[in-house]
Write an enzyme that holds these catalytic residues in place. Structure first.
Site, PDB file in Angstrom:
ATOM      1  N   LYS A  67       2.003  -3.277   7.292  1.00 42.41           N
ATOM      2  CA  LYS A  67       2.295  -3.712   6.023  1.00 42.41           C
ATOM      3  C   LYS A  67       3.750  -3.109   5.546  1.00 42.41           C
ATOM      4  CE  LYS A  67       0.001  -4.722   2.985  1.00 42.41           C
ATOM      5  NZ  LYS A  67      -0.552  -6.004   2.400  1.00 42.41           N
TER       6      LYS A  67
ATOM      7  N   LYS B 268     -15.182   0.434   4.291  1.00 41.27           N
ATOM      8  CA  LYS B 268     -14.309   1.354   3.572  1.00 41.27           C
ATOM      9  C   LYS B 268     -15.132   2.687   2.909  1.00 41.27           C
ATOM     10  CE  LYS B 268     -11.134  -1.376   4.219  1.00 41.27           C
ATOM     11  NZ  LYS B 268     -10.802  -2.680   3.211  1.00 41.27           N
ATOM     12  N   LEU B 269     -14.586   3.794   3.003  1.00 42.28           N
ATOM     13  CA  LEU B 269     -15.429   4.852   2.865  1.00 42.28           C
ATOM     14  C   LEU B 269     -16.482   4.940   1.757  1.00 42.28           C
ATOM     15  CD1 LEU B 269     -16.028   7.834   3.542  1.00 42.28           C
ATOM     16  CD2 LEU B 269     -14.490   8.585   1.671  1.00 42.28           C
TER      17      LEU B 269
ATOM     18  N   ASN C 172      -8.243   1.805  -3.672  1.00 41.83           N
ATOM     19  CA  ASN C 172      -9.129   1.380  -4.595  1.00 41.83           C
ATOM     20  C   ASN C 172     -10.612   1.427  -4.109  1.00 41.83           C
ATOM     21  OD1 ASN C 172      -7.363  -1.738  -5.778  1.00 41.83           O
ATOM     22  ND2 ASN C 172      -6.440   0.207  -5.087  1.00 41.83           N
TER      23      ASN C 172
ATOM     24  N   THR D  64       0.849  -1.192  -0.017  1.00 40.76           N
ATOM     25  CA  THR D  64       0.029   0.104  -0.041  1.00 40.76           C
ATOM     26  C   THR D  64       0.917   1.329  -0.003  1.00 40.76           C
ATOM     27  OG1 THR D  64      -1.584   1.292   1.353  1.00 40.76           O
ATOM     28  CG2 THR D  64      -0.124  -0.324   2.606  1.00 40.76           C
ATOM     29  N   ASP D  65       0.550   2.485  -0.434  1.00 35.22           N
ATOM     30  CA  ASP D  65       0.695   3.792  -0.473  1.00 35.22           C
ATOM     31  C   ASP D  65       1.109   4.267   1.031  1.00 35.22           C
ATOM     32  OD1 ASP D  65      -1.704   4.453  -0.080  1.00 35.22           O
ATOM     33  OD2 ASP D  65      -1.792   5.897  -1.628  1.00 35.22           O
TER      34      ASP D  65
ATOM     35  N   TYR E  56     -19.626   3.572  16.493  1.00 36.35           N
ATOM     36  CA  TYR E  56     -19.904   4.864  16.629  1.00 36.35           C
ATOM     37  C   TYR E  56     -20.348   5.486  17.901  1.00 36.35           C
ATOM     38  CZ  TYR E  56     -19.579   4.751  11.678  1.00 36.35           C
ATOM     39  OH  TYR E  56     -19.020   4.780  10.385  1.00 36.35           O
TER      40      TYR E  56
HETATM   41  P1  NAD Z   1      -9.690  -7.111   1.962  1.00 36.76           P
HETATM   42  O1  NAD Z   1     -10.103  -7.068   3.522  1.00 36.76           O
HETATM   43  O2  NAD Z   1     -10.908  -6.841   0.945  1.00 36.76           O
HETATM   44  O3  NAD Z   1      -9.507  -8.807   1.747  1.00 36.76           O
HETATM   45  C1  NAD Z   1      -8.540  -9.244   2.343  1.00 36.76           C
HETATM   46  C2  NAD Z   1      -8.574 -10.876   2.253  1.00 36.76           C
HETATM   47  O4  NAD Z   1      -7.612 -11.533   2.784  1.00 36.76           O
HETATM   48  C3  NAD Z   1      -9.833 -11.239   2.867  1.00 36.76           C
HETATM   49  O5  NAD Z   1     -10.543 -12.403   1.796  1.00 36.76           O
HETATM   50  C4  NAD Z   1      -9.514 -12.110   4.044  1.00 36.76           C
HETATM   51  O6  NAD Z   1     -10.502 -13.306   4.239  1.00 36.76           O
HETATM   52  C5  NAD Z   1      -8.074 -12.672   3.828  1.00 36.76           C
HETATM   53  N1  NAD Z   1      -7.223 -12.913   4.944  1.00 36.76           N
HETATM   54  C6  NAD Z   1      -6.903 -11.954   5.691  1.00 36.76           C
HETATM   55  N2  NAD Z   1      -6.357 -12.558   6.781  1.00 36.76           N
HETATM   56  C7  NAD Z   1      -6.126 -13.777   6.288  1.00 36.76           C
HETATM   57  C8  NAD Z   1      -5.301 -14.811   6.908  1.00 36.76           C
HETATM   58  N3  NAD Z   1      -4.646 -14.727   8.102  1.00 36.76           N
HETATM   59  N4  NAD Z   1      -5.150 -16.038   6.130  1.00 36.76           N
HETATM   60  C9  NAD Z   1      -5.840 -16.206   5.151  1.00 36.76           C
HETATM   61  N5  NAD Z   1      -6.429 -15.158   4.409  1.00 36.76           N
HETATM   62  C10 NAD Z   1      -6.425 -14.007   5.208  1.00 36.76           C
HETATM   63  O7  NAD Z   1      -8.310  -6.398   1.644  1.00 36.76           O
HETATM   64  P2  NAD Z   1      -8.281  -5.557   0.090  1.00 36.76           P
HETATM   65  O8  NAD Z   1      -8.773  -4.360   0.206  1.00 36.76           O
HETATM   66  O9  NAD Z   1      -8.840  -6.591  -1.073  1.00 36.76           O
HETATM   67  O10 NAD Z   1      -6.727  -5.673  -0.016  1.00 36.76           O
HETATM   68  C11 NAD Z   1      -6.020  -6.729  -0.417  1.00 36.76           C
HETATM   69  C12 NAD Z   1      -4.539  -6.165  -0.108  1.00 36.76           C
HETATM   70  O11 NAD Z   1      -4.263  -5.210  -0.942  1.00 36.76           O
HETATM   71  C13 NAD Z   1      -4.017  -6.051   1.007  1.00 36.76           C
HETATM   72  O12 NAD Z   1      -2.640  -6.776   1.300  1.00 36.76           O
HETATM   73  C14 NAD Z   1      -4.003  -4.786   1.200  1.00 36.76           C
HETATM   74  O13 NAD Z   1      -3.159  -4.175   2.258  1.00 36.76           O
HETATM   75  C15 NAD Z   1      -3.525  -4.212  -0.049  1.00 36.76           C
HETATM   76  N6  NAD Z   1      -4.113  -2.867  -0.645  1.00 36.76           N
HETATM   77  C16 NAD Z   1      -5.426  -2.327  -0.402  1.00 36.76           C
HETATM   78  C17 NAD Z   1      -5.572  -1.327  -1.083  1.00 36.76           C
HETATM   79  C18 NAD Z   1      -7.106  -1.078  -0.857  1.00 36.76           C
HETATM   80  O14 NAD Z   1      -7.358   0.415  -1.389  1.00 36.76           O
HETATM   81  N7  NAD Z   1      -8.069  -1.686  -0.806  1.00 36.76           N
HETATM   82  C19 NAD Z   1      -4.683  -0.546  -1.655  1.00 36.76           C
HETATM   83  C20 NAD Z   1      -3.444  -1.094  -1.744  1.00 36.76           C
HETATM   84  C21 NAD Z   1      -3.031  -2.081  -1.171  1.00 36.76           C
HETATM   85  O1  DAU Z   2      -4.158   3.924   0.628  1.00 41.35           O
HETATM   86  C1  DAU Z   2      -4.390   2.604   0.328  1.00 41.35           C
HETATM   87  C2  DAU Z   2      -5.216   2.208   1.535  1.00 41.35           C
HETATM   88  O2  DAU Z   2      -6.545   2.628   1.258  1.00 41.35           O
HETATM   89  C3  DAU Z   2      -5.279   0.524   1.723  1.00 41.35           C
HETATM   90  O3  DAU Z   2      -3.829   0.216   1.841  1.00 41.35           O
HETATM   91  C4  DAU Z   2      -6.211   0.305   2.865  1.00 41.35           C
HETATM   92  O4  DAU Z   2      -6.300  -1.049   2.702  1.00 41.35           O
HETATM   93  C5  DAU Z   2      -7.635   0.909   2.476  1.00 41.35           C
HETATM   94  O5  DAU Z   2      -8.444   0.492   3.368  1.00 41.35           O
HETATM   95  C6  DAU Z   2      -7.442   2.346   2.223  1.00 41.35           C
HETATM   96  O6  DAU Z   2      -7.156   3.005   3.374  1.00 41.35           O
HETATM   97  P1  DAU Z   2      -7.802   4.436   3.947  1.00 41.35           P
HETATM   98  O7  DAU Z   2      -7.848   4.410   5.419  1.00 41.35           O
HETATM   99  O8  DAU Z   2      -7.377   5.686   3.119  1.00 41.35           O
HETATM  100  O9  DAU Z   2      -9.370   3.963   3.551  1.00 41.35           O
HETATM  101  P2  DAU Z   2     -10.901   4.516   4.114  1.00 41.35           P
HETATM  102  O10 DAU Z   2     -11.855   3.957   3.011  1.00 41.35           O
HETATM  103  O11 DAU Z   2     -10.955   3.538   5.223  1.00 41.35           O
HETATM  104  O12 DAU Z   2     -10.757   5.883   4.314  1.00 41.35           O
HETATM  105  C7  DAU Z   2     -10.862   6.606   3.109  1.00 41.35           C
HETATM  106  C8  DAU Z   2     -10.673   8.046   3.779  1.00 41.35           C
HETATM  107  O13 DAU Z   2     -12.215   8.283   4.360  1.00 41.35           O
HETATM  108  C9  DAU Z   2      -9.897   8.200   5.017  1.00 41.35           C
HETATM  109  O14 DAU Z   2      -9.345   9.574   4.992  1.00 41.35           O
HETATM  110  C10 DAU Z   2     -10.779   8.127   6.138  1.00 41.35           C
HETATM  111  C11 DAU Z   2     -12.075   8.784   5.605  1.00 41.35           C
HETATM  112  N1  DAU Z   2     -13.559   8.111   6.192  1.00 41.35           N
HETATM  113  C12 DAU Z   2     -13.407   6.806   6.163  1.00 41.35           C
HETATM  114  C13 DAU Z   2     -14.331   6.088   6.681  1.00 41.35           C
HETATM  115  C14 DAU Z   2     -14.437   4.458   6.655  1.00 41.35           C
HETATM  116  C15 DAU Z   2     -14.363   8.801   6.654  1.00 41.35           C
HETATM  117  O15 DAU Z   2     -14.402   9.999   6.659  1.00 41.35           O
HETATM  118  N2  DAU Z   2     -15.173   8.040   6.957  1.00 41.35           N
HETATM  119  C16 DAU Z   2     -15.676   6.834   7.180  1.00 41.35           C
HETATM  120  O16 DAU Z   2     -16.688   6.280   7.632  1.00 41.35           O
END
Ligand code: NAD
Ligand code: DAU
Length: 349
Positions: free
Chosen positions: A159, A194-195, A185, A130-131, A346
């Site tokens: 991470k 997620k937001l 993403n 992740t970034d 909350y």
């Molecule tokens: P997610 O939470 O939707 O999915 C994570 C998956 O990993 C789930 O299916 C969960 O069951 C599985 N998992 C968790 N712990 C486990 C364990 N101990 N053994 C086996 N499986 C396990 O996450 P995501 O948003 O799809 O992210 C996937 C990857 O990408 C992560 O490594 C995250 O750090 C990275 N990433 C996510 C984002 C984002 O915006 N969502 C951005 C950059 C990088």
């Molecule tokens: O940047 C990559 C990361 O993006 C990934 O590595 C993480 O797995 C992924 O969860 C995401 O992290 P963020 O914390 O940026 O995502 P989130 O959707 O939780 O929040 C996005 C922004 O919105 C952050 O500034 C927090 C804010 N937020 C989030 C939630 C859930 C709110 O203001 N209200 C909310 O209810």
């Protein structure tokens, strides 16, 4: 036939990667290893679950001996490692789960690859990161591949630790590793904590939209299929021991993003202008909330020819349409403990 292990394939990004690989590469056998936490959902993969080149294995990456046994059994040619605890807020309330899954889990996979692969030729261990490992930016500037690590939440620190371990295994044992660090993403199948999916769910059900702090934090949003495409390219063409940054060049203040989402939702739900906006509620800020993330993705663009395919307005519209068309999916993932988790979150605010 090559056998590729994809970990975390039942999660949000992992399910898009599994679907892409199963459909695009019929000569690969795709093994999806996931322990199905609250974020893992096999319904994300209904359209490929019966494909002849797909197999699901329910297993926990924190079980080191089991990982070695699975490497022996399947003789994986490559690994794309996505399994992780991924939500920053949960890492603040329960950091230990992140240490086990993200750090210990990654080391178990690295050890299995190091010990069971007797020859590293043609092998590849690709770690998805992740970034957030780079910390937080001020009003200007970007994260580059050589930006110093400065993680600031338990999630990003876990991470960052796993990234360091992946690099250490490359340097020390010659394990053929590659890493990518991606920005936020969005898209179908994202768990509604997620937001974006949380706001869509809340607007749909006329619940409050919680905006942390003043809503001025900035994230760089990328459509999930553009990330899956980048992962495909890096897995096949990325250079061993290198890091690639992936991002959308698409920075949005949270509050501006929420306003855009409200407009789309009003239109799609045929509600009058301002209806969804009335749900916006400023709540206590996330502890240690990073102000701004912005990725410079020129390396992957220049070296591998990748670029994002969707404009944000189009991607967000598509995403809203998907969630509204998949009410059953949303109903299933928001049943059980979901409401309890949110009530606790909350009430704490
Ligand atoms: P997610 O939470 O939707 O999915 C994570 C998956 O990993 C789930 O299916 C969960 O069951 C599985 N998992 C968790 N712990 C486990 C364990 N101990 N053994 C086996 N499986 C396990 O996450 P995501 O948003 O799809 O992210 C996937 C990857 O990408 C992560 O490594 C995250 O750090 C990275 N990433 C996510 C984002 C984002 O915006 N969502 C951005 C950059 C990088
Ligand atoms: O940047 C990559 C990361 O993006 C990934 O590595 C993480 O797995 C992924 O969860 C995401 O992290 P963020 O914390 O940026 O995502 P989130 O959707 O939780 O929040 C996005 C922004 O919105 C952050 O500034 C927090 C804010 N937020 C989030 C939630 C859930 C709110 O203001 N209200 C909310 O209810």
């Amino acid at each position: 036939m090559k056998t590729i292990l994809i970990t975390g394939g039942a999660g949000f990004i992992g399910s898009h990667v599994v679907r892409r690989f199963v459909k695009k590469y019929p000569d690969y056998k795709i093994v999806n290893l996931d322990n199905l936490t609250y974020a893992g959902n096999l319904a994300n993969l209904r359209d490929v679950e019966n494909a002849p080149n797909y197999e699901f294995v329910k297993a926990d990456i924190t079980a080191g001996e089991l990982m070695k046994a699975l490497f022996k059994k399947y003789r994986f040619d490559g690994v794309i490692h996505l399994a992780a605890e991924s939500h920053v807020d949960r890492s603040i309330s329960s950091p230990m789960e992140f240490i086990f899954a993200n750090i210990v889990g990654t080391v178990n996979l690295l050890n299995a690859a190091r010990l069971i692969w007797d020859d590293f030729t043609g092998k590849r261990f690709y770690h998805i990161s992740t970034d957030e490992v780079y910390g937080s930016l001020g009003a200007t500037g970007f994260f580059y591949e050589n930006t110093a690590y400065d993680p600031r939440s338990p999630y990003s620190a876990s991470k960052a630790s796993s990234d360091h371990l992946v690099r250490a295994y490359n340097h020390t044992y010659g394990l053929p590793t590659v890493i990518s660090n991606c920005s936020n993403n969005y898209g179908p199948f994202q768990f509604p904590e997620k937001l974006i999916p949380l706001a869509i769910y809340n607007i749909k059900h006329s619940k409050l939209i919680p905006v942390y702090g003043k809503g001025e934090n900035i994230r760089d949003w990328l459509y999930v299929e553009d990330h899956a495409n980048a992962i495909d390219l890096i897995y096949h063409e990325g250079k061993i021991a290198e890091t690639y940054n992936i991002g959308g060049h698409n920075e949005w203040k949270n509050i501006d993003l929420i306003h855009l989402l409200c407009e789309i939702m009003n239109r799609k739900l045929k509600r009058s202008a301002g209806t969804s906006e009335n749900l916006i509620t400023y709540v206590k800020d996330r502890a240690g909330h990073d102000l701004r993330y912005a990725i410079d993705s020129s390396k992957i663009q220049k070296e591998l020819g990748w670029k994002p395919s969707l404009q944000f307005a189009e991607g967000l519209e598509k995403t809203v349409e998907w969630y509204l068309a998949n009410e059953e999916w949303m109903k299933n993932v928001t049943s059980g403990d979901y409401q309890k988790y949110y009530d606790i979150q909350y009430n704490k605010r």
